[in-house]
Design a protein around this motif. Sequence first.
Motif, PDB file in Angstrom:
ATOM      1  N   THR A  77       0.821  -1.207   0.000  1.00  0.00           N
ATOM      2  CA  THR A  77       0.000   0.000   0.000  1.00  0.00           C
ATOM      3  C   THR A  77       0.857   1.260   0.000  1.00  0.00           C
ATOM      4  O   THR A  77       1.903   1.311   0.645  1.00  0.00           O
ATOM      5  N   TRP A  78       0.394   2.289  -0.739  1.00  0.00           N
ATOM      6  CA  TRP A  78       1.131   3.559  -0.784  1.00  0.00           C
ATOM      7  C   TRP A  78       0.213   4.777  -0.737  1.00  0.00           C
ATOM      8  O   TRP A  78       0.683   5.906  -0.609  1.00  0.00           O
ATOM      9  N   ASN A  79      -1.077   4.579  -0.796  1.00  0.00           N
ATOM     10  CA  ASN A  79      -2.026   5.695  -0.799  1.00  0.00           C
ATOM     11  C   ASN A  79      -2.860   5.735   0.479  1.00  0.00           C
ATOM     12  O   ASN A  79      -3.125   4.707   1.093  1.00  0.00           O
ATOM     13  N   ASN A  80      -3.285   6.941   0.847  1.00  0.00           N
ATOM     14  CA  ASN A  80      -4.300   7.138   1.893  1.00  0.00           C
ATOM     15  C   ASN A  80      -3.941   6.533   3.248  1.00  0.00           C
ATOM     16  O   ASN A  80      -4.827   6.159   4.025  1.00  0.00           O
ATOM     17  N   GLY A  81      -2.673   6.444   3.539  1.00  0.00           N
ATOM     18  CA  GLY A  81      -2.223   6.065   4.869  1.00  0.00           C
ATOM     19  C   GLY A  81      -2.900   4.838   5.449  1.00  0.00           C
ATOM     20  O   GLY A  81      -2.996   3.787   4.810  1.00  0.00           O
ATOM     21  N   HIS A  82      -3.391   4.991   6.695  1.00  0.00           N
ATOM     22  CA  HIS A  82      -3.992   3.864   7.410  1.00  0.00           C
ATOM     23  C   HIS A  82      -5.248   3.340   6.717  1.00  0.00           C
ATOM     24  O   HIS A  82      -5.582   2.155   6.850  1.00  0.00           O
ATOM     25  N   ASN A  83      -5.941   4.207   5.993  1.00  0.00           N
ATOM     26  CA  ASN A  83      -7.218   3.800   5.399  1.00  0.00           C
ATOM     27  C   ASN A  83      -7.052   2.647   4.413  1.00  0.00           C
ATOM     28  O   ASN A  83      -7.803   1.669   4.451  1.00  0.00           O
ATOM     29  N   ASN A  84      -6.068   2.764   3.520  1.00  0.00           N
ATOM     30  CA  ASN A  84      -5.884   1.696   2.538  1.00  0.00           C
ATOM     31  C   ASN A  84      -5.303   0.438   3.162  1.00  0.00           C
ATOM     32  O   ASN A  84      -5.598  -0.677   2.726  1.00  0.00           O
ATOM     33  N   THR A  85      -4.463   0.612   4.178  1.00  0.00           N
ATOM     34  CA  THR A  85      -3.974  -0.566   4.896  1.00  0.00           C
ATOM     35  C   THR A  85      -5.152  -1.327   5.488  1.00  0.00           C
ATOM     36  O   THR A  85      -5.234  -2.556   5.387  1.00  0.00           O
ATOM     37  N   LYS A  86      -6.070  -0.593   6.084  1.00  0.00           N
ATOM     38  CA  LYS A  86      -7.275  -1.193   6.672  1.00  0.00           C
ATOM     39  C   LYS A  86      -8.095  -1.906   5.604  1.00  0.00           C
ATOM     40  O   LYS A  86      -8.590  -3.024   5.828  1.00  0.00           O
ATOM     41  N   ARG A  87      -8.257  -1.291   4.453  1.00  0.00           N
ATOM     42  CA  ARG A  87      -9.056  -1.894   3.387  1.00  0.00           C
ATOM     43  C   ARG A  87      -8.466  -3.227   2.934  1.00  0.00           C
ATOM     44  O   ARG A  87      -9.198  -4.187   2.681  1.00  0.00           O
ATOM     45  N   LEU A  88      -7.153  -3.285   2.855  1.00  0.00           N
ATOM     46  CA  LEU A  88      -6.510  -4.501   2.358  1.00  0.00           C
ATOM     47  C   LEU A  88      -6.556  -5.636   3.380  1.00  0.00           C
ATOM     48  O   LEU A  88      -6.937  -6.763   3.061  1.00  0.00           O
ATOM     49  N   VAL A  89      -6.153  -5.333   4.613  1.00  0.00           N
ATOM     50  CA  VAL A  89      -6.104  -6.407   5.611  1.00  0.00           C
ATOM     51  C   VAL A  89      -7.500  -6.860   6.020  1.00  0.00           C
ATOM     52  O   VAL A  89      -7.715  -8.031   6.348  1.00  0.00           O
TER      53      VAL A  89
END
Length: 248
Positions: A77-89
């Motif tokens: 992940t490289w976009n939108n900080g914690h938000n995209n990390t949350k979406r992926l996991v």
Amino acid sequence: MVVLMRLYQVVGKRIQLWIILSKGGTLSQVLELFVNSTFPYIVSHNKTVVYWEDVLLDENIRVQSTILPRENTILQTWNNGHNNTKRLVSSGYRTIVSSSEFYYLDCGHGDFLGNDSIYDQQTGTVTKDGGSWCGPFKTWQTMYNYDITYGLTEDEAKLVLGGEVALWSEQADPTVLDARIWPRASAVAESLWSGNRDDKGIKRYAEATDRLNEWRSRIVARGVRAEPIQPLWCIKNPGMCNTVNSLA
């Protein structure tokens, strides 16, 4: 025979691409063709496939998660900080964090476009990011204090494999390489390896400053042109340049 087979595969894929686009197909379909063509080959060699998050999260060009088996896929992940990390996991994917808001070493140096009129101002307020798409500059403190599992559940956090800093080369070459990377990458290394909190759960960036100064001195002595993080007086007087939070 191998060469002929390879030529057939390349020509065949190009024909498929032409058919997709000439019949009003989308770039998402082209991406799906690429994934379906390469994914099985990589997995057949007992390898795990790593994609940037865009393959799944991009607004315009992406594939469905059904063609990205979670057991064989890692997303970075490289976009939108914690938000995209949350979406992926939360979707069950193992993840590597390279947030451009925290881990991009090349941010804060303006843009490489030569005819950008946004810099033609006399007020000193070009833009809030200084004209850099991922500005401002990411200080070592910002990078050190970033918690890559912030906002995740315990189970979700287990899917975060770690983090990776990134330095893109649009405005970086060997003449500036050392200073762009060091010692900021070292700060991230400590944060990811040892954690950025002490036994009481308190952020330990103050003591990290002294360690980073020491480390920077060592690598400079070995010929690495790492940038300084404090004036020499501060280095010779550890703690004297810290902010005073309380007079009590």
